[in-house]
Design a protein around this motif. Structure first.
Motif, PDB file in Angstrom:
ATOM      1  N   ASN A  47     -70.625  63.918  77.947  1.00  0.00           N
ATOM      2  CA  ASN A  47     -69.375  64.528  77.531  1.00  0.00           C
ATOM      3  C   ASN A  47     -69.521  66.043  77.420  1.00  0.00           C
ATOM      4  O   ASN A  47     -68.964  66.666  76.542  1.00  0.00           O
ATOM      5  CB  ASN A  47     -68.923  63.957  76.175  1.00  0.00           C
TER       6      ASN A  47
ATOM      7  N   SER B 113     -66.309  67.975  76.974  1.00  0.00           N
ATOM      8  CA  SER B 113     -65.299  67.584  76.012  1.00  0.00           C
ATOM      9  C   SER B 113     -65.177  68.681  74.984  1.00  0.00           C
ATOM     10  O   SER B 113     -66.172  69.187  74.485  1.00  0.00           O
ATOM     11  CB  SER B 113     -65.691  66.276  75.319  1.00  0.00           C
TER      12      SER B 113
ATOM     13  N   ASP C 170     -61.772  63.782  72.869  1.00  0.00           N
ATOM     14  CA  ASP C 170     -60.857  63.197  73.840  1.00  0.00           C
ATOM     15  C   ASP C 170     -61.505  63.394  75.197  1.00  0.00           C
ATOM     16  O   ASP C 170     -61.731  64.521  75.624  1.00  0.00           O
ATOM     17  CB  ASP C 170     -59.501  63.912  73.776  1.00  0.00           C
ATOM     18  N   THR C 171     -61.849  62.300  75.857  1.00  0.00           N
ATOM     19  CA  THR C 171     -62.583  62.409  77.118  1.00  0.00           C
ATOM     20  C   THR C 171     -61.666  62.333  78.329  1.00  0.00           C
ATOM     21  O   THR C 171     -62.124  62.140  79.446  1.00  0.00           O
ATOM     22  CB  THR C 171     -63.626  61.289  77.212  1.00  0.00           C
ATOM     23  N   THR C 172     -60.366  62.460  78.121  1.00  0.00           N
ATOM     24  CA  THR C 172     -59.444  62.463  79.260  1.00  0.00           C
ATOM     25  C   THR C 172     -58.674  63.774  79.391  1.00  0.00           C
ATOM     26  O   THR C 172     -57.977  63.970  80.367  1.00  0.00           O
ATOM     27  CB  THR C 172     -58.435  61.303  79.149  1.00  0.00           C
ATOM     28  N   SER C 173     -58.773  64.654  78.407  1.00  0.00           N
ATOM     29  CA  SER C 173     -58.107  65.959  78.514  1.00  0.00           C
ATOM     30  C   SER C 173     -58.971  67.022  77.862  1.00  0.00           C
ATOM     31  O   SER C 173     -59.749  66.739  76.951  1.00  0.00           O
ATOM     32  CB  SER C 173     -56.723  65.916  77.869  1.00  0.00           C
TER      33      SER C 173
ATOM     34  N   ALA D  78     -55.840  67.438  82.245  1.00  0.00           N
ATOM     35  CA  ALA D  78     -56.010  66.034  81.856  1.00  0.00           C
ATOM     36  C   ALA D  78     -56.112  65.143  83.085  1.00  0.00           C
ATOM     37  O   ALA D  78     -55.601  65.468  84.163  1.00  0.00           O
ATOM     38  CB  ALA D  78     -54.837  65.589  80.992  1.00  0.00           C
ATOM     39  N   LYS D  79     -56.766  63.997  82.877  1.00  0.00           N
ATOM     40  CA  LYS D  79     -56.885  63.007  83.941  1.00  0.00           C
ATOM     41  C   LYS D  79     -55.883  61.869  83.795  1.00  0.00           C
ATOM     42  O   LYS D  79     -55.754  61.042  84.705  1.00  0.00           O
ATOM     43  CB  LYS D  79     -58.306  62.443  83.974  1.00  0.00           C
ATOM     44  N   THR D  80     -55.226  61.838  82.648  1.00  0.00           N
ATOM     45  CA  THR D  80     -54.190  60.841  82.421  1.00  0.00           C
ATOM     46  C   THR D  80     -52.991  61.517  81.781  1.00  0.00           C
ATOM     47  O   THR D  80     -53.130  62.579  81.153  1.00  0.00           O
ATOM     48  CB  THR D  80     -54.703  59.727  81.485  1.00  0.00           C
TER      49      THR D  80
ATOM     50  N   SER E 296     -56.175  67.194  72.762  1.00  0.00           N
ATOM     51  CA  SER E 296     -57.482  67.845  72.897  1.00  0.00           C
ATOM     52  C   SER E 296     -57.513  69.137  72.091  1.00  0.00           C
ATOM     53  O   SER E 296     -56.473  69.714  71.761  1.00  0.00           O
ATOM     54  CB  SER E 296     -57.798  68.129  74.366  1.00  0.00           C
TER      55      SER E 296
END
Length: 841
Positions: free
Chosen positions: A23, A26, A35-38, A59-61, A118
């Protein structure tokens, strides 16, 4: 590799939190879950209060991120909140990206951002976020020195070298020791070295106050009376002189890719070229070269000749008052190099050998343009300025700008300094030259405006070098034209270099000290001995397609940035990736110029300017300068000198050339020098520069102005006063306009004038002038009234009087100078020379 993310305790003491490699990017803030998606990407150096302040949420989502907040790092409290930009959509590994613009917030302090689930690392908003950064990067330049290497305190490559391709027999020995290694290999090129030298010299010329003197000329600790950046530039100049040993001889390269045989320190270089410790020195022939399997596509000499000429000419102008013999030599070499470029147009590329990689430079008119304008400014030859403008018209746009790709160093240097130098020194040419800059900036902007990072620079090899050069072009365009429409694009380039990029990492080794920066660069220093390569700018991300086709790349320590790689671009902090993580000497030199510009701009603006002249210094400091001028009359000098000496007060004197030449004044002048007063120029013949009623209407040409002013300096030199000792120029009649200020700047001088508001300058009047006449009592009262009626009083004042007046004036104000000094002392003013008042270094 663990990445240090900065948080702060309640007492604002920095705490460095280690984040696992999985991470690594992150973001983390106080009491925040990961938060590992943004992520929020920031400039890790920080932001200046008055500057552009933008971060990027990525972000990835999908996530709700229509607003963002700025938090106080000590308390976590939200202190600023506003809307994010539109969703720019996908970029690289991300599917959603937004810009977080908090430019309006200007309060200094430590903060972090939150948006879309994030939280960013903590960063600072302070005027000093760039302070010392340019000097920091000089560490890498010193580490790259060939000959005596101050980092290793040992010498290397002292046997260079033997000639190839020359008119002399191959194998002839010449002294080519010195200079800088190009990158983490030990090749040396005029192409990059001359460009680096020019950037260092220009940085010192343009931003003197940001540089310090903590090293000797050989790079070891200890001051020598010259800024370290000037020492470093001379190291480059000295090597360039060896590479242009005769008017018709130029060399372009030292060593070749046979160098690439394993990692070793330069002092233990084992690469063999068949001549023991000697390395080949490539003569400039203007024809294709390459000793083994591959050859370049050279067509002439102009690209190398122009670079020689510009570095030598700028060096000559800056060393005029430091080392006159050296300056004369540099001027001679600039002229001979430029002549070779005119005679042999075309490109002089670097030479490959056993591998297909070389600097594939395809343009040369930019180099000749810069050489022409610098040599023209130095020698005041209008024909050279005209020639420079012709070159400029033929290549107005540096061709990579707006393109999606280019070959390695195909369009080099990456921005055309010649356009800037034309605009800076030739006011009539500024609109055209700056329109060329704007053309290039607009071409990049058309690509950049469609993504949240404002990225419009292609991901070719050394993309960071392109980024730095483009930011310099934006910066110089903005400073000269005052057009701020591209300022966010300019700042986005700087932010990218220091962490506002998909990988969330700075691209400069060791900077900022507590940030995420290259820790495993492609360098023998760091790989073999864990020596830091502080200040080195690494190559930067490349297109995934380029990376996939390179020879000999292997990652040795995993990929901590794996979640952020994409087909668009890749970057690895791994010594095995020479394409993205190798520091480069010329890129670092360019970065030094850019960081100096950023630091200089952020320095508190404490001077008042009127039509380009400084008319008042810092109004927060209880200091002022007494200034005296004289032309044909010197009747007040003895009294003024005596009273100043009695009160131990330094002052500044501006005399015309005919005053300096008058034998009757020699004793006065020498006494003033002995007493520590500043002596400067007031023109030679006391010319009237512009119409009294139509200020923009010039009454002199630039040639007449320069000739007259330099004649004054010549007269001063006869009295032992150099230009370096007298950088300030006070115009005759205290009357001038913006063009006069620009011409003064072109001569590496600063125009100054008196501070308006009092009647001190009216002490020359006599009764027959009628209403213009002012008595000494009236003048003194005006000074006292101003001091009492204005909150800042006389702080920063340039208080002008005359050291000689027409005999028709019998009320002589210097007779009452002691009364003025007593009043100023009672008011607790510190009286200083202009050098101290304006903090000139």
């Amino acid at each position: 590799m663990a990445v240090r993310v900065i948080a702060f305790s309640a007492a604002c003491v920095p705490i460095y939190l280690s984040v696992s490699a999985q991470n690594a990017n992150s973001t983390q803030g106080p009491a925040a879950a990961q938060d590992t998606t943004s992520w929020i990407r920031i400039n890790q150096l920080g932001y200046t209060p008055q500057g552009i302040k933008v971060a990027v949420w990525c972000a990835k989502t999908p996530a709700p991120a229509a607003t963002f907040a700025l938090h106080d790092a000590a308390t976590g409290n939200i202190i600023f909140q506003t809307s994010t930009s539109k969703d720019f959509g996908a970029y690289g590994p991300f599917t959603h990206t937004r810009r977080l613009d908090f430019t309006k917030f200007q309060r200094p302090g430590a903060y972090y951002l939150s948006a879309g689930g994030s939280i960013s690392p903590v960063f600072r908003i302070e005027p000093d976020v760039y302070k010392g950064a340019a000097d920091f990067c000089l560490q890498y330049m010193r580490q790259q020195r060939s000959g005596f290497n101050p980092y290793l305190k040992d010498s290397c490559h002292t046997h260079d070298g033997f000639t190839v391709y020359g008119p002399m027999p191959d194998g002839t020995h010449i002294n080519a020791s010195g200079g800088w290694h190009d990158a983490s290999d030990y090749l040396q090129y005029v192409t990059t070295s001359a460009n680096a030298t020019y950037h260092l010299l220009a940085a010192w010329r343009d931003f003197k106050p940001v540089f310090t003197d903590t090293h000797a000329a050989n790079g070891l600790n200890g001051s020598n009376g010259l800024a370290d950046i000037l020492d470093e530039a001379r190291w480059g100049l000295d090597w360039l002189l060896r590479m242009h040993p005769a008017p018709d001889h130029m060399f372009n390269q030292l060593a070749d890719d046979r160098d690439h045989r394993g990692m070793r320190l330069p002092t233990a270089d084992t690469a063999s070229y068949g001549r023991g410790l000697e390395r080949p020195v490539y003569f400039c022939t203007g024809q294709p070269q390459g000793l083994k399997h591959f050859k370049n596509r050279s067509t002439g000499l102009a690209s190398t000749a122009g670079k020689f000429a510009s570095a030598f000419a700028l060096g000559a102008s800056l060393y005029t008052n430091i080392d006159s013999q050296y300056s004369a030599l540099l001027q001679q070499k600039a002229a001979s190099a430029y002549a070779l470029g005119v005679k042999h147009p075309g490109v002089c590329q670097t030479a490959p050998c056993g591998a297909p990689y070389f600097y594939e430079e395809d343009n040369w008119m930019d180099d000749m343009e810069l050489g022409a304008v610098m040599l023209g400014n130095l020698t005041r030859q209008r024909a050279l300025i005209n020639q420079a403008m012709q070159w400029a018209r033929q290549e107005p746009l540096t061709p990579w700008m707006g393109a999606d790709t280019a070959r390695h160093y195909q369009w080099y240097p990456f921005h055309n300094f010649g356009h800037y130098e034309l605009a800076r020194t030739q006011p009539a040419l500024q609109p055209a030259a700056m329109s060329y800059y704007r053309q290039g900036i607009s071409a990049v902007w058309e690509k950049a405006r469609h993504n949240a990072f404002y990225r419009g620079i292609p991901f070719i090899w050394c993309s960071n070098n392109l980024t730095v050069s483009f930011a310099i072009q934006c910066n110089r365009y903005r400073q000269l034209t005052k057009d701020t429409r591209y300022q966010q694009l300019e700042q986005a380039c700087i932010d990218w270099l220091f962490g506002c990029n998909p990988w969330g990492t700075a691209m400069v080794a060791g900077l900022p000290a507590n940030g995420d920066f290259p820790q495993d660069p492609h360098s023998s220093f760091s790989h073999l001995y864990n020596y830091p390569v502080n200040g080195g700018l690494v190559d930067g991300p490349v297109y995934g397609s380029i990376y996939g086709n390179l020879i000999g790349i292997t990652l040795h320590n995993g990929d901590e940035y794996a979640p952020f790689q994409s087909s668009l671009a890749v970057y690895h902090d791994d010594f095995g990736d020479y394409s993205t993580n190798e520091p480069t000497m010329d890129g670092t030199a360019s970065l030094i110029y850019l960081l100096a510009a950023a630091e200089y701009e952020a320095m508190p603006t404490s001077f008042t300017y009127t039509h380009g002249a400084i008319t008042r210094a810092d109004t927060t400091r209880r200091q002022l300068a007494l200034v005296f001028t004289a032309d044909e009359f010197a009747n007040g000098v003895p009294v003024i000198t005596r009273i100043l000496q009695q009160y131990h007060v330094p002052a500044s004197f501006f005399f015309t050339g005919r005053f300096y030449r008058n034998p009757a004044n020699k004793a006065f002048i020498q006494q003033l020098r002995h007493n520590g007063h500043y002596l400067g120029p007031h023109s030679d013949q006391h010319l009237l520069y512009c119409d009294w009623n139509k200020r923009d209407s010039l009454l002199v040409t630039q040639e007449e102005f320069c000739t007259d002013l330099l004649q004054c300096y010549h007269a001063m030199a006869q009295q032992g006063i150099t230009r370096q000792q007298a950088p300030f120029f006070l115009p005759p009649y205290e009357w001038y306009n913006d063009t006069i200020a620009a011409w003064t700047t072109a001569l590496q001088l600063q125009l100054i004038n008196y501070t308006p508001g009092t009647l001190s300058h009216a002490d020359y009047t006599w009764p027959q002038l009628g209403k213009q006449y002012r008595s000494c009592n009236t003048i003194l009262q005006s000074i006292q009234a101003y001091e009492q009626q204005h909150p800042a009083g006389l702080n920063g004042f340039i208080l002008l009087m005359h050291a000689g007046v027409d005999p028709r004036r019998t009320d002589l104000c210097w007779d009452g100078l002691d009364k003025l000094l007593q009043y100023l002392r009672q008011k607790d003013y510190d009286l200083v020379t202009l050098l101290e008042l304006l903090r000139y270094r």
